[in-house]
Scaffold this motif. Structure first.
Motif, PDB file in Angstrom:
ATOM      1  N   GLN A  51     -20.167   0.008  -1.972  1.00  0.00           N
ATOM      2  CA  GLN A  51     -21.252  -0.151  -1.010  1.00  0.00           C
ATOM      3  C   GLN A  51     -21.548  -1.620  -0.728  1.00  0.00           C
ATOM      4  OE1 GLN A  51     -24.705   2.009  -2.298  1.00  0.00           O
ATOM      5  NE2 GLN A  51     -23.643   3.962  -2.432  1.00  0.00           N
ATOM      6  N   VAL A  52     -21.744  -1.934   0.560  1.00  0.00           N
ATOM      7  CA  VAL A  52     -22.114  -3.291   0.961  1.00  0.00           C
ATOM      8  C   VAL A  52     -23.274  -3.225   1.955  1.00  0.00           C
ATOM      9  CG1 VAL A  52     -19.821  -4.296   0.594  1.00  0.00           C
ATOM     10  CG2 VAL A  52     -20.398  -3.284   2.819  1.00  0.00           C
ATOM     11  N   ILE A  53     -23.949  -4.369   2.115  1.00  0.00           N
ATOM     12  CA  ILE A  53     -25.091  -4.459   3.035  1.00  0.00           C
ATOM     13  C   ILE A  53     -24.600  -5.041   4.352  1.00  0.00           C
ATOM     14  CG2 ILE A  53     -27.472  -5.263   3.280  1.00  0.00           C
ATOM     15  CD1 ILE A  53     -27.249  -6.089   0.243  1.00  0.00           C
TER      16      ILE A  53
ATOM     17  N   ALA B 249     -25.808 -12.239   1.826  1.00  0.00           N
ATOM     18  CA  ALA B 249     -26.701 -11.560   0.875  1.00  0.00           C
ATOM     19  C   ALA B 249     -27.263 -12.546  -0.145  1.00  0.00           C
ATOM     20  CB  ALA B 249     -25.955 -10.428   0.177  1.00  0.00           C
ATOM     21  N   SER B 250     -28.076 -13.472   0.321  1.00  0.00           N
ATOM     22  CA  SER B 250     -28.640 -14.482  -0.567  1.00  0.00           C
ATOM     23  C   SER B 250     -29.722 -13.873  -1.456  1.00  0.00           C
ATOM     24  CB  SER B 250     -29.215 -15.639   0.244  1.00  0.00           C
ATOM     25  OG  SER B 250     -30.258 -15.187   1.080  1.00  0.00           O
TER      26      SER B 250
ATOM     27  N   TYR C 272     -32.155 -10.758   9.482  1.00  0.00           N
ATOM     28  CA  TYR C 272     -32.379  -9.932   8.295  1.00  0.00           C
ATOM     29  C   TYR C 272     -32.898 -10.742   7.109  1.00  0.00           C
ATOM     30  CZ  TYR C 272     -27.623 -11.715   7.630  1.00  0.00           C
ATOM     31  OH  TYR C 272     -26.514 -12.533   7.537  1.00  0.00           O
ATOM     32  N   LEU C 273     -33.023 -12.056   7.289  1.00  0.00           N
ATOM     33  CA  LEU C 273     -33.567 -12.905   6.225  1.00  0.00           C
ATOM     34  C   LEU C 273     -34.892 -13.509   6.695  1.00  0.00           C
ATOM     35  CD1 LEU C 273     -30.367 -14.730   4.868  1.00  0.00           C
ATOM     36  CD2 LEU C 273     -31.583 -12.770   3.868  1.00  0.00           C
ATOM     37  N   LYS C 274     -35.896 -12.657   6.764  1.00  0.00           N
ATOM     38  CA  LYS C 274     -37.227 -13.062   7.198  1.00  0.00           C
ATOM     39  C   LYS C 274     -38.224 -12.971   6.046  1.00  0.00           C
ATOM     40  CE  LYS C 274     -36.157 -13.927  11.463  1.00  0.00           C
ATOM     41  NZ  LYS C 274     -36.145 -15.339  11.913  1.00  0.00           N
TER      42      LYS C 274
ATOM     43  N   TYR D 187     -33.958  -7.283   2.832  1.00  0.00           N
ATOM     44  CA  TYR D 187     -32.995  -7.559   3.908  1.00  0.00           C
ATOM     45  C   TYR D 187     -33.344  -6.667   5.095  1.00  0.00           C
ATOM     46  CZ  TYR D 187     -30.472  -9.543  -0.071  1.00  0.00           C
ATOM     47  OH  TYR D 187     -30.126 -10.258  -1.201  1.00  0.00           O
ATOM     48  N   GLN D 188     -34.178  -7.183   5.960  1.00  0.00           N
ATOM     49  CA  GLN D 188     -34.724  -6.412   7.077  1.00  0.00           C
ATOM     50  C   GLN D 188     -33.641  -5.973   8.077  1.00  0.00           C
ATOM     51  OE1 GLN D 188     -38.526  -6.037   7.559  1.00  0.00           O
ATOM     52  NE2 GLN D 188     -38.083  -6.266   5.397  1.00  0.00           N
ATOM     53  N   GLN D 189     -33.785  -4.749   8.600  1.00  0.00           N
ATOM     54  CA  GLN D 189     -32.929  -4.211   9.666  1.00  0.00           C
ATOM     55  C   GLN D 189     -31.466  -4.063   9.249  1.00  0.00           C
ATOM     56  OE1 GLN D 189     -33.690  -6.152  13.602  1.00  0.00           O
ATOM     57  NE2 GLN D 189     -35.124  -7.462  12.465  1.00  0.00           N
ATOM     58  N   THR D 190     -31.206  -3.950   7.967  1.00  0.00           N
ATOM     59  CA  THR D 190     -29.825  -3.808   7.510  1.00  0.00           C
ATOM     60  C   THR D 190     -29.481  -2.352   7.207  1.00  0.00           C
ATOM     61  OG1 THR D 190     -30.454  -4.188   5.199  1.00  0.00           O
ATOM     62  CG2 THR D 190     -29.798  -6.129   6.516  1.00  0.00           C
TER      63      THR D 190
END
Length: 337
Positions: free
Chosen positions: A160-162, A171-172, A194-196, A317-320
Motif C-alpha cells: 500500500q502507498v499514499i 510522504a514527509s 496534501y501537505l497543509k 495527508y489531505q485529499q489523498t
C-alpha cells in the motif's frame, strides 16, 4: 471369500482417498500464498500481501560504503524500525509503513541514483534504515517482540502507498508538532495540496513537545552573524505561519525566516522564543522537526484514541488515497534499469 476381501480393501482405499486428497490439495494450493504472506496465517493474510510487487531496493550503507539489496517489504520494515519507536501503537506503525513504502516507490520512479547504483542511502538524507542484524544489537533482549510487532504492521499494509491524483506523494513526516502541522510552502517554498496545516493536539504528550536550552550570547551572535544590543528580548517576531511557527523575525537589524534561525542555531523546530539573561540566551522551543506532513507522536495519539492507520493518513495527508504499489511497478522497474 477372496472377492469379499478384495471389495472391502477397495472400499477402504476409496474412503482413504476421499479423506486425504482434499487435505493434500489444500496444502498444495495454500502453501505458496502462506509463504508469500511472510508467515501470516493464510486466513489473515490481507489481499495486498498476495498482490505486493516483487521489487528489490538498493541501499547505500553509510557504514560500509557499499550497496546492499533488500526485498521491498524487508526494506520498509527496516525503515519503520529505525524511524519510529516500536513501543508505539500498531496503527501508528502501519501509517509509518505507508510513508516509508510511498517514499521508496516515488524515489525509485524518479530514477535518481546514489553513486550511480543505489536507490537510497540509509541516512536522514533519504530514510534511516537498519538491518535485522543491526536491530538485534540495538534492541538486545527486546528484539523478538519489537521485530514481531513491526513486521506485522508492515505485512498488514503490504503493497500500500499514499497517492494524490494517481501518483505517490511526498510522504514527509517528523517527530512532534507544536500543536499544528506546517504548510509545505511555509517551510520548503513548495506548495503541495496534501501537505497543509492541520491541528495535532495529541503531540502535547510527547517528551519533545517543549524544550529549553541556554546558549552564550557570543555564540548566539556568531551563529546568526549579528550583534545584539540592549537587554531583555533579543529580536522581534514579524510574522507567523498558519502552523503557528515563526515565519520571519528581526534580530540585530537583520531579517531571518524561522527556518534560517532554526538551522543556524540548530533548534528542534521553528516555533521558538528567547530572552537574554546574564549574558546568555535562554531559548524555548515547541515541537521537534520541520513540521510538514505526519507527526509521529500525533499519529500515536490518534491510534491511542482508536483511530486506524487509514484515518491517520487521511488526517495528515489531505485529499489523498491509499492504492496498491503494483499500480506503479512498471514505472519503478523501468527506473531501476
Amino acid at each position: 471369500m477372496k472377492k469379499r476381501h478384495s471389495l472391502s480393501f477397495l472400499l477402504a482405499g476409496l474412503v482413504a482417498v476421499a479423506v486425504i486428497l482434499p487435505s493434500l490439495l489444500v496444502i498444495l494450493f495454500s502453501s505458496g500464498k502462506e509463504e508469500l504472506a511472510a508467515g501470516l496465517p493464510h486466513e489473515k493474510a490481507p489481499k495486498e500481501v498476495q498482490e505486493q510487487p516483487a521489487l528489490d531496493v538498493a541501499v547505500f550503507r553509510s557504514g560500509t560504503k557499499k550497496t546492499e539489496t533488500f526485498p521491498l517489504e524487508e526494506y520498509v520494515a527496516g525503515v519503520v524500525a529505525a524511524e519510529m519507536p516500536a513501543s508505539f501503537e500498531k496503527e501508528a506503525l502501519k501509517a509509518q509503513a505507508l510513508t516509508a513504502r510511498t517514499f521508496i516507490i516515488k524515489q525509485m520512479m524518479s530514477g535518481s541514483k546514489v553513486n550511480g547504483q543505489a536507490n537510497v542511502t540509509d541516512t536522514v538524507a533519504h530514510q534511516v534504515f537498519k538491518t535485522k542484524e543491526e536491530l538485534k544489537q540495538l534492541w538486545g533482549k527486546d528484539f523478538d517482540w519489537k521485530s514481531k510487532k513491526i513486521n506485522e504492521a508492515v505485512q498488514e499494509t503490504a503493497g500500500q502507498v499514499i497517492t494524490y491524483n494517481g501518483a505517490p506523494i511526498t510522504a514527509s513526516f517528523f517527530s512532534t508538532s507544536n500543536g499544528y502541522t506546517e504548510n509545505s510552502e511555509d517551510y520548503w517554498n513548495e506548495p503541495l495540496p496534501y501537505l497543509k496545516s492541520v491541528a495535532s493536539p495529541w503531540d502535547e504528550s510527547s517528551p519533545e513537545y517543549s524544550t529549553k536550552q541556554t546558549m552564550p550570547l557570543a555564540e548566539f551572535e556568531r551563529k546568526l552573524g549579528i550583534s545584539v544590543n540592549g537587554k531583555g528580548e533579543a529580536g522581534t517576531i514579524t510574522g507567523r505561519t498558519e502552523g503557528k511557527r515563526i515565519a520571519s523575525v528581526k534580530i540585530g537589524g537583520k531579517e531571518f525566516s524561522g527556518r534560517e534561525v532554526r538551522e543556524k542555531l540548530e533548534l528542534p523546530s521553528s516555533d521558538f522564543n528567547w530572552v537574554l539573561k546574564s549574558g546568555d540566551v535562554i531559548i524555548t522551543t515547541k515541537g521537534y522537526g520541520h513540521g510538514v506532513g505526519m507527526s509521529q507522536y500525533g499519529a500515536n495519539g490518534m491510534a491511542k484514541e482508536g483511530k486506524n492507520y487509514k484515518q491517520i493518513i487521511a488526517h495528515y495527508y489531505q485529499q489523498t488515497k491509499i492504492e496498491t504499489a503494483k499500480n506503479f511497478v512498471k514505472e519503478t522497474v523501468t527506473a531501476k534499469k
